[in-house]
Structure formats: structure tokens, C-alpha cells
Design a protein around this motif. Structure first.
Motif, short mmCIF file in Angstrom:
data_model
loop_
_atom_site.label_atom_id
_atom_site.label_comp_id
_atom_site.label_asym_id
_atom_site.label_seq_id
_atom_site.Cartn_x
_atom_site.Cartn_y
_atom_site.Cartn_z
N ILE A 22 53.45 42.75 50.01
CA ILE A 22 52.76 43.96 49.56
C ILE A 22 53.28 44.37 48.18
CG2 ILE A 22 52.37 46.42 50.01
CD1 ILE A 22 52.57 45.77 53.02
N LEU A 23 54.60 44.35 48.00
CA LEU A 23 55.17 44.76 46.71
C LEU A 23 54.73 43.81 45.59
CD1 LEU A 23 58.81 45.78 47.81
CD2 LEU A 23 56.74 47.17 47.79
N ASP A 24 54.73 42.51 45.88
CA ASP A 24 54.29 41.53 44.87
C ASP A 24 52.81 41.69 44.54
OD1 ASP A 24 56.82 40.43 44.79
OD2 ASP A 24 56.34 38.70 46.06
N THR A 25 52.00 41.96 45.58
CA THR A 25 50.56 42.15 45.36
C THR A 25 50.32 43.40 44.52
OG1 THR A 25 50.09 41.08 47.48
CG2 THR A 25 48.31 42.38 46.52
N ALA A 26 51.09 44.45 44.78
CA ALA A 26 50.97 45.67 43.98
C ALA A 26 51.30 45.40 42.51
CB ALA A 26 51.88 46.76 44.54
N GLU A 27 52.34 44.61 42.27
CA GLU A 27 52.69 44.24 40.88
C GLU A 27 51.53 43.46 40.24
OE1 GLU A 27 55.05 44.99 38.87
OE2 GLU A 27 56.76 45.62 40.09
N ARG A 28 50.98 42.53 41.00
CA ARG A 28 49.91 41.66 40.48
C ARG A 28 48.65 42.48 40.15
NH1 ARG A 28 46.40 38.11 42.99
NH2 ARG A 28 47.13 38.71 45.07
N LEU A 29 48.29 43.39 41.06
CA LEU A 29 47.10 44.22 40.82
C LEU A 29 47.34 45.16 39.64
CD1 LEU A 29 46.18 45.00 44.54
CD2 LEU A 29 44.83 43.61 42.94
N ASP A 30 48.55 45.69 39.55
CA ASP A 30 48.90 46.58 38.44
C ASP A 30 48.75 45.84 37.10
OD1 ASP A 30 49.88 49.13 37.58
OD2 ASP A 30 51.77 48.16 37.09
N HIS A 31 49.25 44.60 37.05
CA HIS A 31 49.13 43.81 35.82
C HIS A 31 47.68 43.45 35.53
CE1 HIS A 31 53.60 42.79 36.41
NE2 HIS A 31 53.47 43.67 35.46
N ALA A 32 46.92 43.18 36.59
CA ALA A 32 45.50 42.81 36.39
C ALA A 32 44.71 43.97 35.78
CB ALA A 32 44.88 42.38 37.72
N LEU A 33 45.13 45.21 36.09
CA LEU A 33 44.40 46.38 35.56
C LEU A 33 44.90 46.81 34.18
CD1 LEU A 33 44.04 48.78 38.63
CD2 LEU A 33 42.19 47.74 37.32
N ALA A 34 46.14 46.43 33.86
CA ALA A 34 46.76 46.92 32.62
C ALA A 34 45.92 46.51 31.42
CB ALA A 34 48.17 46.37 32.49
N GLY A 35 45.67 47.45 30.55
CA GLY A 35 44.95 47.16 29.31
C GLY A 35 43.44 47.13 29.47
N ARG A 36 42.95 47.21 30.72
CA ARG A 36 41.48 47.23 30.90
C ARG A 36 40.93 48.60 30.54
NH1 ARG A 36 38.65 43.64 35.37
NH2 ARG A 36 40.14 41.94 35.43
N GLU A 37 39.83 48.63 29.82
CA GLU A 37 39.21 49.91 29.49
C GLU A 37 38.64 50.55 30.75
OE1 GLU A 37 35.89 51.26 26.35
OE2 GLU A 37 37.19 49.61 25.75
N VAL A 38 37.96 49.75 31.57
CA VAL A 38 37.42 50.24 32.84
C VAL A 38 38.38 49.80 33.94
CG1 VAL A 38 35.47 50.17 34.42
CG2 VAL A 38 35.08 50.05 31.96
#
Ligand code: CP
Length: 314
Positions: A22-38
Motif C-alpha cells: 500500500i505504501l509503495d503504491t501510494a508513492e507510485r500514484l503520487d509520482h504519477a500525478l506529480a506535475g500533471r495539470e489535470v
């Protein structure tokens, strides 16, 4: 979380592998969203998440809503206030009604300890415990572990050897119970610091040490987690006065100075400033992680929804 898990009801249901996932997935999703305008990812498109809140909430409810929306799910916010609950409709009938409208997951907060477990017996979708009475609050423990891991372990692995003091109203705290269970699973050493009246019967069986003396616990702690004094759940005098409580168990600037250089101060919120935590500690720019915890709550709840609802790769 195990690939077969359908619900998240207790922090004790997670083993080390599931919790780290869960913690690794949260990191991954956080990075996937970083810098996205939407700030949106597609994996839960077409899924419906119901927030079923019978008790007040600011952080948990809002962050579950944001988390579900960032994964493109449809979200229904149900509050007992203003609903047919006031006409006597039961939890079971309310939940079955919402499920009949297509809920894939129900996030429930209730003042009754055990409400989430009962709900999981009645509905076909996933149930996530967002706080049941004085029992558990597993996603709070997960976001706390995520915050500790980011601050003190570089955002990787478990929390082996981390020394965590959980201070205050343990008796009424679902946050304390879930944290003790999860932190033990992740290898941390926990000490519960409280007046004798605010430790639950049976605490000796918890995977944690106990102390009545805050000053002696602080120098050896990497993390100090202050708990809210839950006056709304208190029916008797558990301490002489608010002033006396703050003097013995409040974290002020003098006590914060007893901590090691890298130690952090946490609080799940909402806070009683001036009682369990002084304003200058809550707002300390170096040690206080209180605002960070709220931010991290969105990422962790995204991970929980993603894993329970079997989202496709983003
Ligand atoms: N920490 C926490 O559960 O806060 P809320 O009651 O605002 O959701």
C-alpha cells in the motif's frame, strides 16, 4: 494489500508485505500525478465510491473524496444528518439502498465500534473502515506510516527499529489502536505514554510498551505522535483539569527541545491547541508533519481504493 483482500477493516488485517505494498503504491500514484495539470488518473473510471459518514469528519471524508476522484471514480457523499436515518432507517437498509444504486466500495465512519465489520457482512462491494467508535482507523495509521517512512526512511521499505511514542488519550483513540497494530507489523518499537486513567484495560497485551512519564520517553523517540483528548467520548473525570493535563502530558516548546535532531512531531487532527499540543509545536516548520499527514492521506487512500477495486495500470 493481498490480491484477494476485499475490505480494509483493521490495520491488524495487513501483514508486512500487504502494508508495504500500500505504501509503495501510494508513492507510485503520487509520482504519477506529480506535475500533471489535470490531477486525474483513469483506473477507477466507471466505478462508484460511497462515503457513508455517520460521524463528523473534515480530513478523512475530504481526502477519500479527492482520492476517488483523482482515480476517476464517481463519488457519492452520504451524511447521516439530513438523510432518512433521521426517520429511523437502519445502517443495513441504508447500505443496501446505496449498494442497489451501484456502489462498488463503501467508506464508512460510525460512532459504533464494529460498524464497518457489520457492514462487510451485508454488502457485496468493498468496505473501508474510516473510523469506527474507539476501535480502529486503519487508513489514518497507513498515512501516518507513509509520513514516517518518507521523513525518516527515504520513502522505502518498512519502519524496522523506528522508535515511536504515542501520547495522550489512548483509551478513546482508534488512531492509537490502528497505529500500534500497523507499526508493530512494520517493525517499529512503540511506547504508549498516558495517564493511567487514559490507558485501556488489556493494554499489556498490545505490542507496545507503556509509560506514565512523557519527559523520560521523549529523548529516545524518533517520532512523537500526540493524540487528541476526546472530551466528547468522556463520561467521567479522567484528569483533574485541562491545565493539569497540559502540564503533565502536553507537548510544548520546552519538551520539544528534548527530542533528537531529526525527530518529528505528528498529530492526526483535529487538535486541541494549548492542551495536548502547544501552537508553537504544531506550527514548527522543521518537526511538525501535521499538514504533510493530510496531504499524504490523499495518496494513501488512492492506493487503498486502487488495490481494493483492482484498478488497471494507470
Ligand atoms: N484524523 C481524522 O480522522 O480527522 P477527521 O475526523 O477530520 O476525519
Amino acid at each position: 494489500m493481498s490480491a484477494r483482500a476485499r475490505h480494509l477493516l483493521s490495520a491488524g488485517d495487513l501483514d508486512r508485505t500487504g502494508a508495504v505494498e500500500i505504501l509503495d503504491t501510494a508513492e507510485r500514484l503520487d509520482h504519477a500525478l506529480a506535475g500533471r495539470e489535470v490531477k486525474k488518473l483513469p483506473p477507477l473510471r466507471g466505478r462508484t465510491v460511497v462515503n457513508l459518514f455517520y460521524e463528523d469528519s473534515t480530513r478523512t471524508r475530504t481526502s477519500f473524496e479527492l482520492a476517488a476522484k483523482r482515480l476517476s471514480a464517481d463519488v457519492v457523499n452520504f451524511s447521516a444528518k439530513g438523510s432518512s436515518v433521521s426517520k429511523g432507517e437502519s445502517l443495513k437498509d441504508t447500505a443496501l439502498t446505496l449498494e442497489a444504486m451501484g456502489a462498488d466500495a463503501v467508506v464508512i465512519r460510525h460512532s459504533y465500534s464494529g460498524a464497518a465489520h457489520r457492514l462487510a457482512e451485508w454488502v457485496h462491494g468493498s468496505v473501508i473502515n474510516a473510523g469506527d467508535g474507539t476501535h480502529e482507523h486503519p487508513t489514518q495509521a497507513l498515512l501516518d506510516a507513509f509520513t514516517m517512512r518518507r521523513r525518516l526512511r527515504g520513502g522505502e521499505g518498512d519502519l524496522a527499529g523506528l522508535r515511536v511514542a504515542i501520547v495522550g488519550d489512548v483509551l478513546h483513540s482508534r488512531v492509537a489502536r490502528s497505529n500500534v497494530l500497523l507499526l508493530a507489523t512494520l517493525g517499529a518499537q512503540v511506547i504508549l505514554v498516558a495517564p493511567p486513567t487514559l490507558l485501556p484495560v488489556g493494554v499489556d497485551a498490545w505490542p507496545a510498551a507503556t509509560s506514565f512519564d512523557l519527559d523520560s520517553a521523549l529523548p529516545g523517540s524518533d517520532v512523537v505522535m500526540m493524540l487528541r483528548v476526546q472530551r466528547e467520548r468522556m463520561s467521567a473525570g479522567y484528569f483533574p483539569s485541562a491545565r493539569e493535563y497540559a502540564r503533565r502530558y502536553g507537548l510544548d516548546a520546552r519538551r520539544m527541545a528534548m527530542l533528537g535532531d531529526d525527530a518529528i512531531v505528528m498529530h492526526p487532527g483535529p487538535m486541541n491547541r494549548g492542551m495536548e499540543i502547544a501552537a508553537e509545536v504544531a506550527d514548527d516548520p522543521k518537526r511538525s508533519t501535521i499538514v504533510e499527514q493530510v496531504t499524504n492521506g490523499v495518496s494513501v487512500r488512492m492506493a487503498v481504493l486502487y488495490l481494493l477495486l483492482g484498478g488497471a495500470d494507470e
